[in-house]
Motif scaffolding. Structure first.
Motif: not given
Ligand SMILES: Cc1cc2nc3c(=O)[nH]c(=O)nc-3n(C[C@H](O)[C@H](O)[C@H](O)COP(=O)(O)OP(=O)(O)OC[C@H]3O[C@@H](n4cnc5c(N)ncnc54)[C@H](O)[C@@H]3O)c2cc1C
Length: 415
Positions: A1-8, A19-27, A191-197
């Motif tokens: 999972m791409q980390r969200y931060s002030v640096f990002a 460069g942002w990834d999709r927050a969750w996949r749609s499989p 949803a993003r956290a679940c997709s990342a798992m």
């Protein structure tokens, strides 16, 4: 999972946000999962999150007939509090409230939790007695609330009319660490956290049948084909009765429309949440400046997801009495959700008459606040096959055995 931060954010600003990834996949759904959860509202997604996080169960699909968070989770007025009367309720709602305190860091997604304080106005002597009793119960349960007098109410919310005309404010039950959060963000963040798992969130996929063999659930039929599973969880709020019928059992649930509305945005004028249950209306101000207003449930069962027009009039009339300044506001939009209401106004979390099939429903008009704790308790239930301490009192059996958890004062039409 791409980390969200002030640096990002700074890095992406420099490269024009390419460069942002999709927050969750749609499989597309797989043929089989360990666990299938029906309903990608907050409760379904939080259940999946805790299954992965606490139990390492990651071969999970969350199946949603519309878009994730498009049910009640994306339609509510976002009030979070845990000042319930009964011990099991205080425990699960306080667990949820405390998880809200750190959820943004836990899932690396800003859900804009704002513990600005929630007050429930007492406008009759009966309510004064009831809320004083709740404050005492909360003290014993370790939930921080207090009963405050009308002067303090006015200090905390100067735009309130505490003098009537019909119902002067006699005090309030005040929970300083209650507040609000951004509802969509709760669904999106989970949803993003679940997709990342590695879990699959399958949207636009309606469950049309529950498949079973020998009294045990073996999967579901959906508009995208059959999906097998070892364990099935039904987490569909207002449609719980419909899914239960597919699974072959009945629930003590009524589905009704509940609606809300927002005004045009105005400058900050109110930094607490106020609920006025006697005249029935409640209000908070969103970060955009809109006044977020909640109404009551329809007086008849329905699945309209709209609500009746007369409720808007009744709600606005009640609120003008409480907040005279809103009489000059224009209302922007109105919407409804279908809420799943039980007789004792408490949720159902437990096993069902169908083997391998679990249920989480009955949150009615007040389940947004419970999402993180409810997901925790339902993940426990699915992983262990029986309810853990947080859910033990909320099983379906209580309706047969008369063990009601009466929260009609705390949750009847309130949130
Ligand atoms: C107007 C309004 C105001 C509210 N205000 C508050 C508040 O201030 N505070 C509070 O705590 N609570 C509030 N609530 C209640 C709260 O919104 C709900 O209790 C909570 O969001 C329920 O979440 P859920 O995940 O169980 O259900 P939902 O978010 O409704 O999710 C269930 C999902 O199941 C899906 N589904 C249904 N049938 C199927 C099927 N056959 N196949 C696949 N998917 C299916 C639906 O599309 C839906 O997305 C309010 C509700 C409304 C409507």
């Amino acid at each position: 999972m791409q980390r969200y931060s002030v640096f990002a954010v700074a890095r992406e600003a420099l490269r024009h946000h390419t460069g942002w990834d999709r927050a969750w996949r749609s499989p597309a759904p797989k043929a089989k999962y360990d666990v299938v959860i029906v309903g990608a509202g907050g409760h379904g997604l939080a259940t999946a999150y805790w299954l992965g996080k606490k139990y390492g169960i990651r071969n999970v699909a969350v199946i949603e007939k519309g878009w994730l968070g498009g049910g009640n989770t994306g339609r509510n007025t976002t009030i979070i509090r845990s000042n319930y009367l009964q011990d099991p309720s205080a425990a699960i709602y306080e667990k949820a409230r405390s998880l809200y305190e750190t959820i943004s860091q836990d899932i690396n997604y800003n859900v804009m939790f704002s513990p600005r304080g929630v007050m429930m106005l007492a406008q009759t002597h009966h309510e004064v007695r009831g809320y004083k009793r709740t404050a005492q119960a909360n003290a014993l349960q370790g939930v921080q609330t207090e009963f405050i007098g009308p002067g303090r109410v006015k200090d905390l919310c100067p735009i309130l009319n505490i003098d009537g005309p019909r119902y002067p404010v006699l005090g309030a039950l005040w929970q300083a660490r209650g507040g609000t959060a951004r509802h969509d963000a709760v669904a999106w963040g989970y949803a993003r956290a679940c997709s990342a798992m590695g879990m699959d969130i399958v949207q636009q996929c309606e469950v049309t049948a529950v498949r079973q063999v020998g009294g045990r659930a073996i999967g579901v039929t959906t508009t995208k084909g059959d999906i097998d599973c070892d364990k099935l969880a039904l987490v569909v709020a207002g449609h719980s009765g419909v899914l239960a019928e597919m699974a072959g059992f009945r629930l003590p649930i009524e589905s009704v429309a509940l609606q809300a509305l927002v005004s045009e945005p105005i400058k900050p004028c109110m930094d607490v949440v106020v609920m006025a249950n006697t005249v029935h209306g409640y209000m908070s101000q969103s970060d955009k400046g809109e006044m977020v207003i909640g109404g009551g449930t329809d007086g008849f069962n329905n699945y309209t997801q709209r609500g009746s027009f007369h409720h808007i009039e009744e709600t606005v009339r009640a609120l003008i009495e409480t907040f005279p300044m809103i009489s000059r506001l224009k209302m922007l939009r109105q919407w409804g959700g279908i809420v799943d209401v039980t007789g004792d106004r408490s949720p159902i979390i437990g096993t069902t008459p169908l083997g391998n099939c679990f249920i989480n429903c009955g949150w009615g008009t007040g389940g947004f606040k419970a999402i993180p704790g409810s997901g925790w308790a339902t993940a426990d239930l699915i992983a262990r096959g029986e309810p853990g301490p947080l859910a033990a009192a909320f099983t379906l059996d209580r309706f047969r055995e008369g063990r009601f958890i009466d929260e009609s004062v705390a949750a009847g039409v309130a949130h």
